[in-house]
Design a protein around this motif. Structure first.
Motif, PDB file in Angstrom:
ATOM      1  N   PHE A 105       9.969   2.176  -5.008  1.00  0.00           N
ATOM      2  CA  PHE A 105      11.092   1.191  -4.936  1.00  0.00           C
ATOM      3  C   PHE A 105      11.406   0.809  -6.448  1.00  0.00           C
ATOM      4  CE2 PHE A 105       9.385   0.460  -0.851  1.00  0.00           C
ATOM      5  CZ  PHE A 105      10.511   0.434   0.068  1.00  0.00           C
ATOM      6  N   ASP A 106      10.971   1.398  -7.612  1.00  0.00           N
ATOM      7  CA  ASP A 106      11.206   1.063  -9.026  1.00  0.00           C
ATOM      8  C   ASP A 106      12.629   1.064  -9.251  1.00  0.00           C
ATOM      9  OD1 ASP A 106       8.553   0.340  -9.519  1.00  0.00           O
ATOM     10  OD2 ASP A 106       8.129   2.216 -10.814  1.00  0.00           O
ATOM     11  N   PRO A 107      13.250   2.288  -8.564  1.00  0.00           N
ATOM     12  CA  PRO A 107      14.893   2.145  -9.142  1.00  0.00           C
ATOM     13  C   PRO A 107      15.443   0.952  -8.440  1.00  0.00           C
ATOM     14  CG  PRO A 107      14.124   4.313  -8.074  1.00  0.00           C
ATOM     15  CD  PRO A 107      12.908   3.285  -7.914  1.00  0.00           C
ATOM     16  N   MET A 108      15.112   0.417  -7.103  1.00  0.00           N
ATOM     17  CA  MET A 108      15.893  -0.580  -6.720  1.00  0.00           C
ATOM     18  C   MET A 108      15.437  -1.992  -7.357  1.00  0.00           C
ATOM     19  SD  MET A 108      18.169  -1.160  -4.599  1.00  0.00           S
ATOM     20  CE  MET A 108      18.954  -2.642  -3.896  1.00  0.00           C
ATOM     21  N   VAL A 109      14.153  -2.044  -7.917  1.00  0.00           N
ATOM     22  CA  VAL A 109      13.831  -3.190  -8.396  1.00  0.00           C
ATOM     23  C   VAL A 109      14.464  -3.328  -9.762  1.00  0.00           C
ATOM     24  CG1 VAL A 109      11.543  -4.161  -9.582  1.00  0.00           C
ATOM     25  CG2 VAL A 109      11.424  -3.312  -7.439  1.00  0.00           C
ATOM     26  N   ALA A 110      14.903  -2.219 -10.620  1.00  0.00           N
ATOM     27  CA  ALA A 110      15.272  -2.279 -11.901  1.00  0.00           C
ATOM     28  C   ALA A 110      16.848  -2.763 -11.526  1.00  0.00           C
ATOM     29  CB  ALA A 110      15.149  -0.982 -12.358  1.00  0.00           C
ATOM     30  N   ILE A 111      17.463  -2.473 -10.459  1.00  0.00           N
ATOM     31  CA  ILE A 111      18.852  -2.705 -10.093  1.00  0.00           C
ATOM     32  C   ILE A 111      19.011  -4.209  -9.921  1.00  0.00           C
ATOM     33  CG2 ILE A 111      20.728  -2.460  -8.690  1.00  0.00           C
ATOM     34  CD1 ILE A 111      19.878   0.586  -8.501  1.00  0.00           C
ATOM     35  N   THR A 160       7.336 -10.571  -4.670  1.00  0.00           N
ATOM     36  CA  THR A 160       7.634  -9.218  -3.689  1.00  0.00           C
ATOM     37  C   THR A 160       8.133  -8.041  -4.739  1.00  0.00           C
ATOM     38  OG1 THR A 160       8.472 -10.616  -2.008  1.00  0.00           O
ATOM     39  CG2 THR A 160       9.254  -8.511  -2.146  1.00  0.00           C
ATOM     40  N   LEU A 161       8.805  -8.555  -5.805  1.00  0.00           N
ATOM     41  CA  LEU A 161       9.147  -7.118  -6.651  1.00  0.00           C
ATOM     42  C   LEU A 161       8.179  -6.720  -7.389  1.00  0.00           C
ATOM     43  CD1 LEU A 161      12.470  -8.704  -7.918  1.00  0.00           C
ATOM     44  CD2 LEU A 161      12.369  -6.934  -6.422  1.00  0.00           C
ATOM     45  N   ILE A 162       7.316  -7.347  -7.819  1.00  0.00           N
ATOM     46  CA  ILE A 162       6.028  -7.023  -8.377  1.00  0.00           C
ATOM     47  C   ILE A 162       4.885  -6.111  -7.620  1.00  0.00           C
ATOM     48  CG2 ILE A 162       3.798  -7.835  -9.619  1.00  0.00           C
ATOM     49  CD1 ILE A 162       5.464 -10.081 -10.759  1.00  0.00           C
ATOM     50  N   SER A 163       4.985  -6.395  -6.291  1.00  0.00           N
ATOM     51  CA  SER A 163       4.099  -5.886  -5.266  1.00  0.00           C
ATOM     52  C   SER A 163       4.551  -4.480  -4.835  1.00  0.00           C
ATOM     53  CB  SER A 163       3.869  -6.931  -4.103  1.00  0.00           C
ATOM     54  OG  SER A 163       3.429  -8.136  -4.674  1.00  0.00           O
ATOM     55  N   LEU A 164       5.516  -4.260  -5.037  1.00  0.00           N
ATOM     56  CA  LEU A 164       6.380  -2.908  -4.337  1.00  0.00           C
ATOM     57  C   LEU A 164       5.603  -1.769  -5.029  1.00  0.00           C
ATOM     58  CD1 LEU A 164       9.924  -4.187  -3.912  1.00  0.00           C
ATOM     59  CD2 LEU A 164       8.543  -3.856  -2.196  1.00  0.00           C
ATOM     60  N   ILE A 165       5.760  -0.665  -4.260  1.00  0.00           N
ATOM     61  CA  ILE A 165       5.042   0.638  -4.509  1.00  0.00           C
ATOM     62  C   ILE A 165       6.258   1.326  -5.774  1.00  0.00           C
ATOM     63  CG2 ILE A 165       3.517   0.918  -2.856  1.00  0.00           C
ATOM     64  CD1 ILE A 165       5.557   2.750  -1.710  1.00  0.00           C
ATOM     65  N   LYS A 186       0.649  -1.213   0.065  1.00  0.00           N
ATOM     66  CA  LYS A 186      -0.080  -0.159  -0.119  1.00  0.00           C
ATOM     67  C   LYS A 186       0.870   1.255  -0.075  1.00  0.00           C
ATOM     68  CE  LYS A 186      -3.284  -2.791   2.565  1.00  0.00           C
ATOM     69  NZ  LYS A 186      -4.050  -2.860   3.936  1.00  0.00           N
ATOM     70  N   GLU A 187       0.459   2.362  -0.651  1.00  0.00           N
ATOM     71  CA  GLU A 187       1.153   3.604  -0.749  1.00  0.00           C
ATOM     72  C   GLU A 187       1.718   4.094   0.565  1.00  0.00           C
ATOM     73  OE1 GLU A 187       3.043   5.939  -3.132  1.00  0.00           O
ATOM     74  OE2 GLU A 187       1.812   4.573  -3.849  1.00  0.00           O
ATOM     75  N   LYS A 188       1.050   4.113   1.809  1.00  0.00           N
ATOM     76  CA  LYS A 188       1.515   4.504   3.102  1.00  0.00           C
ATOM     77  C   LYS A 188       2.173   3.701   4.058  1.00  0.00           C
ATOM     78  CE  LYS A 188       0.369   8.914   2.030  1.00  0.00           C
ATOM     79  NZ  LYS A 188       1.237   9.926   1.915  1.00  0.00           N
ATOM     80  N   GLU A 189       2.283   2.206   3.423  1.00  0.00           N
ATOM     81  CA  GLU A 189       2.722   1.206   4.116  1.00  0.00           C
ATOM     82  C   GLU A 189       4.350   1.400   4.333  1.00  0.00           C
ATOM     83  OE1 GLU A 189       1.038  -3.179   4.479  1.00  0.00           O
ATOM     84  OE2 GLU A 189       1.477  -2.703   2.224  1.00  0.00           O
ATOM     85  N   SER A 190       4.753   0.957   5.403  1.00  0.00           N
ATOM     86  CA  SER A 190       6.358   0.821   5.523  1.00  0.00           C
ATOM     87  C   SER A 190       6.685  -0.577   4.901  1.00  0.00           C
ATOM     88  CB  SER A 190       6.820   0.789   6.986  1.00  0.00           C
ATOM     89  OG  SER A 190       6.394  -0.287   7.485  1.00  0.00           O
ATOM     90  N   LEU A 191       8.055  -0.780   4.538  1.00  0.00           N
ATOM     91  CA  LEU A 191       8.524  -1.864   3.947  1.00  0.00           C
ATOM     92  C   LEU A 191       8.267  -2.949   5.184  1.00  0.00           C
ATOM     93  CD1 LEU A 191       9.926  -3.457   1.700  1.00  0.00           C
ATOM     94  CD2 LEU A 191      11.971  -2.720   2.864  1.00  0.00           C
ATOM     95  N   ASN A 192       8.510  -2.601   6.322  1.00  0.00           N
ATOM     96  CA  ASN A 192       8.329  -3.759   7.590  1.00  0.00           C
ATOM     97  C   ASN A 192       7.000  -4.162   7.546  1.00  0.00           C
ATOM     98  OD1 ASN A 192      10.853  -4.348   8.385  1.00  0.00           O
ATOM     99  ND2 ASN A 192      10.701  -2.649   9.946  1.00  0.00           N
ATOM    100  N   GLU A 193       5.965  -3.386   7.356  1.00  0.00           N
ATOM    101  CA  GLU A 193       4.559  -3.933   7.306  1.00  0.00           C
ATOM    102  C   GLU A 193       4.097  -4.736   6.063  1.00  0.00           C
ATOM    103  OE1 GLU A 193       2.580   0.207   9.741  1.00  0.00           O
ATOM    104  OE2 GLU A 193       2.973   0.157   7.494  1.00  0.00           O
ATOM    105  N   PHE A 194       4.457  -4.257   4.860  1.00  0.00           N
ATOM    106  CA  PHE A 194       4.400  -5.102   3.900  1.00  0.00           C
ATOM    107  C   PHE A 194       5.138  -6.307   3.933  1.00  0.00           C
ATOM    108  CE2 PHE A 194       6.382  -6.459  -0.202  1.00  0.00           C
ATOM    109  CZ  PHE A 194       5.300  -6.961  -0.896  1.00  0.00           C
TER     110      PHE A 194
END
Length: 103
Positions: free
Chosen positions: A45-51, A37-42, A2-10
């Motif tokens: 995180f797109d730059p990190m997913v791409a890397i 997980t990579l598909i589900s990130l907001i 979710k947009e306002k969700e922290s990584l830990n919550e997710f």
């Protein structure tokens, strides 16, 4: 995620879901969890997913390795946000000081 969700919550929600699936007899390998997980990130995180997708072999990447990379990236994002907020407050303080000295 979710947009306002922290990584830990997710990650906690994801872990609960995976555990529920496993308790029902499903076998889920790390590769599938990493992909989902990579598909589900907001978007943040797109730059990190791409890397990760360009530099890592996703078929051998562990969930723990992915989580470590994502947490490091989130910490970097949070530091930048904090610095931006500090600059805004400092600018506001400087403006207030200038206007009070002119009076």
């Amino acid at each position: 995620m979710k947009e306002k969700e922290s990584l830990n919550e997710f990650l906690n929600r994801l872990s609960e879901l995976v555990n529920q699936m496993k308790s029902h007899g499903d076998t889920i390998d790390d590769c599938r969890i990493v992909d989902k997980t990579l598909i589900s990130l907001i978007e943040n995180f797109d730059p990190m997913v791409a890397i990760i997708e360009e530099t890592k072999d996703l078929s051998t990447m562990t969930v723990q390795g992915l989580i470590g990379s994502l947490r490091s990236f989130e910490q970097r994002l949070l530091r930048r946000i904090e610095k931006s907020i500090e600059r805004v407050f400092q600018s506001k303080l400087n403006l207030e000081n200038k206007s009070s000295t002119k009076k």
